[in-house]
Design a protein around this motif. Structure first.
Motif, PDB file in Angstrom:
ATOM      1  N   PRO A   4      -2.728 -14.438   6.172  1.00 56.25           N
ATOM      2  CA  PRO A   4      -4.059 -14.141   5.635  1.00 56.25           C
ATOM      3  C   PRO A   4      -4.093 -12.827   4.846  1.00 56.25           C
ATOM      4  O   PRO A   4      -4.791 -12.738   3.833  1.00 56.25           O
ATOM      5  N   ALA A   5      -3.347 -11.829   5.295  1.00 54.97           N
ATOM      6  CA  ALA A   5      -3.301 -10.561   4.566  1.00 54.97           C
ATOM      7  C   ALA A   5      -2.662 -10.767   3.197  1.00 54.97           C
ATOM      8  O   ALA A   5      -3.148 -10.234   2.193  1.00 54.97           O
ATOM      9  N   GLN A   6      -1.584 -11.533   3.152  1.00 54.67           N
ATOM     10  CA  GLN A   6      -0.930 -11.797   1.871  1.00 54.67           C
ATOM     11  C   GLN A   6      -1.849 -12.579   0.941  1.00 54.67           C
ATOM     12  O   GLN A   6      -1.900 -12.303  -0.255  1.00 54.67           O
ATOM     13  N   ALA A   7      -2.592 -13.527   1.490  1.00 57.49           N
ATOM     14  CA  ALA A   7      -3.532 -14.307   0.677  1.00 57.49           C
ATOM     15  C   ALA A   7      -4.639 -13.402   0.134  1.00 57.49           C
ATOM     16  O   ALA A   7      -5.019 -13.507  -1.044  1.00 57.49           O
ATOM     17  N   TRP A   8      -5.155 -12.516   0.991  1.00 58.20           N
ATOM     18  CA  TRP A   8      -6.198 -11.601   0.534  1.00 58.20           C
ATOM     19  C   TRP A   8      -5.662 -10.706  -0.581  1.00 58.20           C
ATOM     20  O   TRP A   8      -6.338 -10.497  -1.591  1.00 58.20           O
ATOM     21  N   LEU A   9      -4.454 -10.163  -0.397  1.00 55.26           N
ATOM     22  CA  LEU A   9      -3.848  -9.305  -1.420  1.00 55.26           C
ATOM     23  C   LEU A   9      -3.676 -10.048  -2.742  1.00 55.26           C
ATOM     24  O   LEU A   9      -3.976  -9.500  -3.806  1.00 55.26           O
ATOM     25  N   ALA A  10      -3.192 -11.272  -2.667  1.00 57.28           N
ATOM     26  CA  ALA A  10      -2.996 -12.061  -3.888  1.00 57.28           C
ATOM     27  C   ALA A  10      -4.316 -12.261  -4.618  1.00 57.28           C
ATOM     28  O   ALA A  10      -4.389 -12.114  -5.849  1.00 57.28           O
ATOM     29  N   GLY A  81     -18.228  -0.611  -6.214  1.00 50.16           N
ATOM     30  CA  GLY A  81     -17.585  -1.481  -5.243  1.00 50.16           C
ATOM     31  C   GLY A  81     -16.201  -1.025  -4.807  1.00 50.16           C
ATOM     32  O   GLY A  81     -15.599  -1.635  -3.926  1.00 50.16           O
ATOM     33  N   ALA A  82     -15.682   0.040  -5.400  1.00 49.78           N
ATOM     34  CA  ALA A  82     -14.321   0.486  -5.070  1.00 49.78           C
ATOM     35  C   ALA A  82     -14.202   0.885  -3.600  1.00 49.78           C
ATOM     36  O   ALA A  82     -13.199   0.579  -2.958  1.00 49.78           O
ATOM     37  N   HIS A  83     -15.220   1.534  -3.063  1.00 51.29           N
ATOM     38  CA  HIS A  83     -15.149   1.949  -1.656  1.00 51.29           C
ATOM     39  C   HIS A  83     -15.168   0.744  -0.725  1.00 51.29           C
ATOM     40  O   HIS A  83     -14.492   0.731   0.300  1.00 51.29           O
ATOM     41  N   ARG A  84     -15.912  -0.287  -1.098  1.00 49.13           N
ATOM     42  CA  ARG A  84     -15.912  -1.537  -0.317  1.00 49.13           C
ATOM     43  C   ARG A  84     -14.533  -2.188  -0.342  1.00 49.13           C
ATOM     44  O   ARG A  84     -14.070  -2.725   0.662  1.00 49.13           O
ATOM     45  N   ILE A  85     -13.897  -2.152  -1.494  1.00 48.34           N
ATOM     46  CA  ILE A  85     -12.565  -2.753  -1.638  1.00 48.34           C
ATOM     47  C   ILE A  85     -11.572  -2.038  -0.723  1.00 48.34           C
ATOM     48  O   ILE A  85     -10.735  -2.677  -0.081  1.00 48.34           O
ATOM     49  N   VAL A  86     -11.663  -0.718  -0.651  1.00 53.25           N
ATOM     50  CA  VAL A  86     -10.754   0.048   0.207  1.00 53.25           C
ATOM     51  C   VAL A  86     -10.916  -0.387   1.664  1.00 53.25           C
ATOM     52  O   VAL A  86      -9.932  -0.611   2.376  1.00 53.25           O
ATOM     53  N   LEU A  87     -12.158  -0.541   2.112  1.00 56.75           N
ATOM     54  CA  LEU A  87     -12.365  -0.962   3.501  1.00 56.75           C
ATOM     55  C   LEU A  87     -11.995  -2.420   3.717  1.00 56.75           C
ATOM     56  O   LEU A  87     -11.537  -2.793   4.803  1.00 56.75           O
ATOM     57  N   ALA A  88     -12.149  -3.254   2.697  1.00 60.57           N
ATOM     58  CA  ALA A  88     -11.693  -4.644   2.814  1.00 60.57           C
ATOM     59  C   ALA A  88     -10.170  -4.675   2.961  1.00 60.57           C
ATOM     60  O   ALA A  88      -9.629  -5.446   3.759  1.00 60.57           O
ATOM     61  N   TYR A  89      -9.488  -3.842   2.202  1.00 62.11           N
ATOM     62  CA  TYR A  89      -8.027  -3.722   2.340  1.00 62.11           C
ATOM     63  C   TYR A  89      -7.682  -3.315   3.766  1.00 62.11           C
ATOM     64  O   TYR A  89      -6.776  -3.885   4.387  1.00 62.11           O
ATOM     65  N   ALA A  90      -8.392  -2.335   4.290  1.00 65.07           N
ATOM     66  CA  ALA A  90      -8.123  -1.887   5.661  1.00 65.07           C
ATOM     67  C   ALA A  90      -8.280  -3.038   6.636  1.00 65.07           C
ATOM     68  O   ALA A  90      -7.440  -3.247   7.523  1.00 65.07           O
ATOM     69  N   ARG A  91      -9.353  -3.793   6.497  1.00 64.46           N
ATOM     70  CA  ARG A  91      -9.612  -4.897   7.432  1.00 64.46           C
ATOM     71  C   ARG A  91      -8.544  -5.988   7.312  1.00 64.46           C
ATOM     72  O   ARG A  91      -8.054  -6.490   8.313  1.00 64.46           O
ATOM     73  N   HIS A  92      -8.175  -6.329   6.090  1.00 62.45           N
ATOM     74  CA  HIS A  92      -7.243  -7.446   5.896  1.00 62.45           C
ATOM     75  C   HIS A  92      -5.776  -7.051   6.063  1.00 62.45           C
ATOM     76  O   HIS A  92      -4.993  -7.817   6.617  1.00 62.45           O
ATOM     77  N   VAL A  93      -5.403  -5.886   5.565  1.00 59.79           N
ATOM     78  CA  VAL A  93      -3.991  -5.506   5.559  1.00 59.79           C
ATOM     79  C   VAL A  93      -3.642  -4.624   6.757  1.00 59.79           C
ATOM     80  O   VAL A  93      -2.536  -4.725   7.294  1.00 59.79           O
ATOM     81  N   LEU A  94      -4.572  -3.786   7.174  1.00 64.16           N
ATOM     82  CA  LEU A  94      -4.296  -2.867   8.286  1.00 64.16           C
ATOM     83  C   LEU A  94      -4.975  -3.303   9.584  1.00 64.16           C
ATOM     84  O   LEU A  94      -5.004  -2.535  10.544  1.00 64.16           O
ATOM     85  N   GLY A  95      -5.486  -4.502   9.602  1.00 60.58           N
ATOM     86  CA  GLY A  95      -6.182  -5.001  10.786  1.00 60.58           C
ATOM     87  C   GLY A  95      -5.319  -5.074  12.029  1.00 60.58           C
ATOM     88  O   GLY A  95      -5.838  -5.055  13.145  1.00 60.58           O
ATOM     89  N   ASN A  96      -4.014  -5.137  11.856  1.00 65.56           N
ATOM     90  CA  ASN A  96      -3.103  -5.135  13.014  1.00 65.56           C
ATOM     91  C   ASN A  96      -2.645  -3.716  13.366  1.00 65.56           C
ATOM     92  O   ASN A  96      -1.918  -3.526  14.330  1.00 65.56           O
ATOM     93  N   VAL A  97      -3.101  -2.729  12.594  1.00 65.19           N
ATOM     94  CA  VAL A  97      -2.703  -1.333  12.785  1.00 65.19           C
ATOM     95  C   VAL A  97      -3.882  -0.486  13.264  1.00 65.19           C
ATOM     96  O   VAL A  97      -3.732   0.348  14.144  1.00 65.19           O
ATOM     97  N   VAL A  98      -5.040  -0.718  12.682  1.00 70.37           N
ATOM     98  CA  VAL A  98      -6.258   0.033  13.003  1.00 70.37           C
ATOM     99  C   VAL A  98      -7.110  -0.826  13.937  1.00 70.37           C
ATOM    100  O   VAL A  98      -7.276  -2.027  13.709  1.00 70.37           O
ATOM    101  N   ALA A  99      -7.667  -0.200  14.961  1.00 71.21           N
ATOM    102  CA  ALA A  99      -8.505  -0.915  15.931  1.00 71.21           C
ATOM    103  C   ALA A  99      -9.701  -1.556  15.228  1.00 71.21           C
ATOM    104  O   ALA A  99     -10.323  -0.941  14.353  1.00 71.21           O
ATOM    105  N   ALA A 100     -10.031  -2.778  15.631  1.00 69.01           N
ATOM    106  CA  ALA A 100     -11.146  -3.507  15.031  1.00 69.01           C
ATOM    107  C   ALA A 100     -12.452  -2.730  15.154  1.00 69.01           C
ATOM    108  O   ALA A 100     -13.261  -2.709  14.211  1.00 69.01           O
ATOM    109  N   ASP A 101     -12.681  -2.096  16.295  1.00 73.87           N
ATOM    110  CA  ASP A 101     -13.903  -1.308  16.466  1.00 73.87           C
ATOM    111  C   ASP A 101     -13.969  -0.158  15.473  1.00 73.87           C
ATOM    112  O   ASP A 101     -15.047   0.160  14.950  1.00 73.87           O
ATOM    113  N   ASP A 102     -12.835   0.463  15.195  1.00 76.19           N
ATOM    114  CA  ASP A 102     -12.815   1.562  14.233  1.00 76.19           C
ATOM    115  C   ASP A 102     -13.081   1.056  12.812  1.00 76.19           C
ATOM    116  O   ASP A 102     -13.749   1.735  12.025  1.00 76.19           O
ATOM    117  N   LEU A 103     -12.593  -0.136  12.496  1.00 75.58           N
ATOM    118  CA  LEU A 103     -12.875  -0.708  11.181  1.00 75.58           C
ATOM    119  C   LEU A 103     -14.365  -1.016  11.036  1.00 75.58           C
ATOM    120  O   LEU A 103     -14.957  -0.784   9.968  1.00 75.58           O
TER     121      LEU A 103
END
Length: 158
Positions: A4-10, A81-103
Motif C-alpha cells: 500500500p505504501a508503494q501504491a500511494w507513492l506511485a 496542500g503541501a503540508h497535507r501531503i507531508v502528513l499523508a506521506y507520514a501516514r502511508h510511508v512511515l506508518g510502520n515507524v511512527v505510532a498511529a496515535d502520533d500521526l
C-alpha cells in the motif's frame, strides 16, 4: 516498504504531489537537527507565545517527515496542500515507524497551526500544556524518523 505504501507513492508521483530529487542524507540529518531545535523552542515559548510555539511544533513534525523524504529522494510539491501531503506521506510511508496515535495528533497539530496563523485571537487558543503535549508528539515523531534513517543507513552499508 509495504505494497500500500508503494501504491500511494506511485500515485503521489503520478499526480505530482511528490517530486523526485537527488537523495541527500547530510541535508536530511540537518533537517532532523532543525526539527529538534523547533521542539526545544516550542517548550520554551509555550507559556509566553503559544501561537508561535504551536507553529514550531508543526514545523518540527513537517521537517522530520521531509527529512525522510529527502533521504529517499523525494519532496512535496510546493503550494497549497503541501503540508497535507507531508502528513499523508507520514501516514502511508512511515506508518510502520511512527505510532498511529502520533500521526493522528500530528493532523490535529496541523489544524492548530492553521488556527494559530489565521484564526481570531490565536494566542488565547492554546494553553502551555496543550503546546507542551504537541511538542512531545513532535519529539516522538522526530525520534522515530531519525531512528528509521539510522536503520536505513546501516542496512545500505551492510
Amino acid at each position: 516498504m509495504t505494497d500500500p505504501a508503494q501504491a500511494w507513492l506511485a500515485e503521489a508521483l503520478a499526480t505530482r504531489d511528490l517530486e523526485r530529487v537527488q537523495a541527500n542524507m547530510p541535508a536530511s540529518g540537518a533537517r532532523i537537527g532543525e526539527a529538534r531545535k523547533h521542539v526545544r523552542s516550542a517548550h520554551f515559548l509555550a507559556g509566553d507565545d503559544p501561537a508561535l510555539a504551536i507553529a514550531a511544533c508543526h514545523d518540527a513534525i513537517r521537517k522530520a517527515v521531509t527529512a525522510h523524504m529527502l533521504a529517499a529522494g523525494l519532496r512535496p510539491r510546493g503550494g497549497e496542500g503541501a503540508h497535507r501531503i507531508v502528513l499523508a506521506y507520514a501516514r502511508h510511508v512511515l506508518g510502520n515507524v511512527v505510532a498511529a496515535d502520533d500521526l493522528t495528533e500530528a493532523e490535529g497539530i496541523r489544524r492548530d497551526r492553521a488556527l494559530a496563523e489565521y484564526g481570531d485571537y490565536p494566542s488565547g487558543q492554546f494553553s502551555a500544556d496543550h503546546v507542551n503535549a504537541a511538542a512531545d508528539v513532535g519529539e516522538r515523531i522526530i525520534n522515530a524518523v531519525a531512528s528509521e534513517l539510522v536503520r536505513r543507513g546501516r542496512s545500505r552499508r551492510s
